[in-house]
Design a protein around this motif. Sequence first.
Motif, PDB file in Angstrom:
ATOM      1  N   ARG A   1       5.646 -53.237 -32.914  1.00 13.80           N
ATOM      2  CA  ARG A   1       5.649 -51.977 -34.098  1.00 13.80           C
ATOM      3  C   ARG A   1       5.014 -52.690 -35.013  1.00 13.80           C
ATOM      4  O   ARG A   1       4.571 -52.717 -36.025  1.00 13.80           O
ATOM      5  N   ILE A   2       6.174 -53.967 -35.929  1.00  9.12           N
ATOM      6  CA  ILE A   2       6.185 -54.043 -37.155  1.00  9.12           C
ATOM      7  C   ILE A   2       5.216 -55.130 -37.676  1.00  9.12           C
ATOM      8  O   ILE A   2       4.036 -54.602 -38.193  1.00  9.12           O
ATOM      9  N   ALA A   3       4.849 -55.825 -36.338  1.00  9.91           N
ATOM     10  CA  ALA A   3       3.213 -56.066 -36.140  1.00  9.91           C
ATOM     11  C   ALA A   3       2.514 -55.631 -36.667  1.00  9.91           C
ATOM     12  O   ALA A   3       1.533 -55.955 -36.818  1.00  9.91           O
ATOM     13  N   THR A   4       2.424 -54.519 -35.815  1.00  9.17           N
ATOM     14  CA  THR A   4       0.845 -53.376 -35.506  1.00  9.17           C
ATOM     15  C   THR A   4       0.941 -52.361 -36.928  1.00  9.17           C
ATOM     16  O   THR A   4       0.244 -52.804 -37.504  1.00  9.17           O
TER      17      THR A   4
ATOM     18  N   LEU B   1      -1.912 -53.029 -39.980  1.00  9.54           N
ATOM     19  CA  LEU B   1      -2.680 -51.544 -40.885  1.00  9.54           C
ATOM     20  C   LEU B   1      -2.640 -51.666 -42.024  1.00  9.54           C
ATOM     21  O   LEU B   1      -3.049 -51.181 -42.890  1.00  9.54           O
ATOM     22  N   LEU B   2      -1.351 -52.443 -42.704  1.00  6.13           N
ATOM     23  CA  LEU B   2      -1.230 -52.061 -44.208  1.00  6.13           C
ATOM     24  C   LEU B   2      -3.156 -53.702 -44.413  1.00  6.13           C
ATOM     25  O   LEU B   2      -2.861 -53.312 -45.422  1.00  6.13           O
ATOM     26  N   ALA B   3      -2.867 -54.719 -43.578  1.00  7.33           N
ATOM     27  CA  ALA B   3      -3.619 -55.911 -44.009  1.00  7.33           C
ATOM     28  C   ALA B   3      -4.995 -55.498 -44.314  1.00  7.33           C
ATOM     29  O   ALA B   3      -5.673 -55.310 -45.285  1.00  7.33           O
ATOM     30  N   ALA B   4      -4.970 -54.239 -43.549  1.00  8.57           N
ATOM     31  CA  ALA B   4      -6.528 -53.295 -43.363  1.00  8.57           C
ATOM     32  C   ALA B   4      -6.158 -52.528 -44.497  1.00  8.57           C
ATOM     33  O   ALA B   4      -7.754 -52.450 -45.281  1.00  8.57           O
TER      34      ALA B   4
ATOM     35  N   PRO C   1       0.166 -48.254 -48.656  1.00  7.94           N
ATOM     36  CA  PRO C   1       0.563 -49.835 -49.255  1.00  7.94           C
ATOM     37  C   PRO C   1       2.262 -49.497 -49.317  1.00  7.94           C
ATOM     38  O   PRO C   1       2.709 -50.560 -48.004  1.00  7.94           O
ATOM     39  N   TYR C   2       2.925 -49.030 -50.178  1.00  8.51           N
ATOM     40  CA  TYR C   2       4.042 -48.747 -50.061  1.00  8.51           C
ATOM     41  C   TYR C   2       4.909 -48.415 -48.708  1.00  8.51           C
ATOM     42  O   TYR C   2       5.873 -48.523 -48.078  1.00  8.51           O
ATOM     43  N   ALA C   3       4.438 -46.606 -48.384  1.00  6.73           N
ATOM     44  CA  ALA C   3       4.934 -46.052 -47.411  1.00  6.73           C
ATOM     45  C   ALA C   3       4.701 -46.585 -45.733  1.00  6.73           C
ATOM     46  O   ALA C   3       6.013 -46.930 -45.501  1.00  6.73           O
ATOM     47  N   LEU C   4       3.681 -47.820 -45.854  1.00  8.43           N
ATOM     48  CA  LEU C   4       3.433 -48.926 -44.319  1.00  8.43           C
ATOM     49  C   LEU C   4       4.584 -49.789 -44.431  1.00  8.43           C
ATOM     50  O   LEU C   4       5.666 -50.332 -43.670  1.00  8.43           O
TER      51      LEU C   4
ATOM     52  N   ALA D   1       1.716 -63.306 -40.148  1.00 18.22           N
ATOM     53  CA  ALA D   1       1.549 -64.293 -38.652  1.00 18.22           C
ATOM     54  C   ALA D   1       3.790 -63.879 -38.156  1.00 18.22           C
ATOM     55  O   ALA D   1       4.045 -64.669 -37.428  1.00 18.22           O
ATOM     56  N   VAL D   2       4.360 -64.254 -39.474  1.00 23.57           N
ATOM     57  CA  VAL D   2       5.506 -64.166 -38.796  1.00 23.57           C
ATOM     58  C   VAL D   2       5.667 -62.455 -37.462  1.00 23.57           C
ATOM     59  O   VAL D   2       6.842 -63.338 -36.643  1.00 23.57           O
ATOM     60  N   ALA D   3       5.990 -61.433 -37.773  1.00 20.21           N
ATOM     61  CA  ALA D   3       5.974 -60.845 -36.743  1.00 20.21           C
ATOM     62  C   ALA D   3       5.494 -60.690 -35.925  1.00 20.21           C
ATOM     63  O   ALA D   3       5.666 -60.986 -34.351  1.00 20.21           O
ATOM     64  N   VAL D   4       4.124 -61.263 -35.478  1.00 21.69           N
ATOM     65  CA  VAL D   4       3.166 -61.635 -34.575  1.00 21.69           C
ATOM     66  C   VAL D   4       4.215 -62.848 -33.606  1.00 21.69           C
ATOM     67  O   VAL D   4       4.500 -63.037 -32.552  1.00 21.69           O
TER      68      VAL D   4
END
Length: 434
Positions: free
Chosen positions: A329-332, A336-339, A305-308, A351-354
């Motif tokens: 890319r940020i949204a992607t 990944l971070l959410a998963a 998570p910190y690297a993401l 949501a902000v990135a989306v």
Amino acid sequence: MTPQPTAAPSGPAPDPDAAIETVFRMESPRLIAGVARIVRDVGIAEELAQDALVAALEQWPRDGVPDNPGAWLMATAKHRAIDLVRRRERYARKLAEVGRDLEAAGPYLDRPSDPDDIDDDLLRLVFTACHPVLSAEARIALTLRLLGGLTTTEIARAFLAPEATVAQRIVRAKRTLATKNVAFEVPYGPDREARLDSVLEVIYLIFNEGYAATAGDDLLRPALCEDALRLARVLAQLMPKEAEVHGLVALLELQESRAAARTGPAGEPVLLKDQDRRRWNRLLVARGFTALGRATAAASGAPGPYALQAAIAACHAQAYTYEETDWPRIATLYALLAARSPSPVVELNRAVAVSMAEGPGPALEIVDRLAAEPALHDYHLLPSVRGDLLRRLGRTEEAREEFVRAAGLTRNERERTLLLARAEEGEGERGGAS
């Protein structure tokens, strides 16, 4: 017997009071760590370090500042630890252990303690102060006290808490570590990852409080960011093979690089879209990318998570303007971070990135699903983000209500002023986080 200082070299004699204050501030974590290895109690170790300080206050003004003041303090503190151990019931066994340590370490006044010993002891102290048996508040206070060198007054001021409350947290934390028989050690095997997560969490919480203060008149508390970044850098030196340690360092370096641009002349918040990126600290950006590269090299599987989060910060750092940001890319990365680490806050950031990658409509659907999350019930950024999305969709009156609600939830005066101003804006989108 307390070791005697060595005469200072010829030339102007250093001011003893200034030397004592400076040296003790710098050496305090190492003193406590080195003594705690002997007495196995961080509370007693802190007291013995203070005893060494008192000895310096008595002797240095009279006899002169030693050539190696840090080694002198360490020797004094360890000798007092030995005296204490001798008085304990398990005299023979403990004295034998301490004797072996002293024999291996050699004469303290001729040279500093072995650097590897210091590093090992510091690492043990980090893991002890951040033990999960303590509450998050207690871990933060104890870490800042033992490793950050802050006084109780300074910690209380930083977190806008009563000094008596902070003092009680520190006392209770040390008592808990003692009564729970928490070992002064770096855990290995299955316990290590969980314990490391606790250490990283404490450092990140300290940084976040400095990066966006939860309450008070100032948006930023630079000293806390500096303390957290210093602790993270030390940890990376002590644990060079841990990918997530480097990931945290990368994240903090990249976040801190924006500090100068995040507030205006009067201390008002400047949102990300409006920041002058020429004021971003390019040295910290470069350090952040270097640390991110180390995190990638050390990772044995998917990034943590910190690297993401550091990779997300790197996307912002690579963009010369807000408009050039790689939002898809940020949204992607947020997905990944959410998963990897599911969290309502991560989902709100996604949501902000989306909204920037796909538009405000799809993002509003994500935000509306988060409205029922108990963890976000009093979180001012939820209505703030929703207000921004509604304004971009042309629903101005609904947006104003959301900004007013967000202003009522924040305890930071700078943020409240900004949110009320946004409530009065007639049109146009603004940047998200700062």
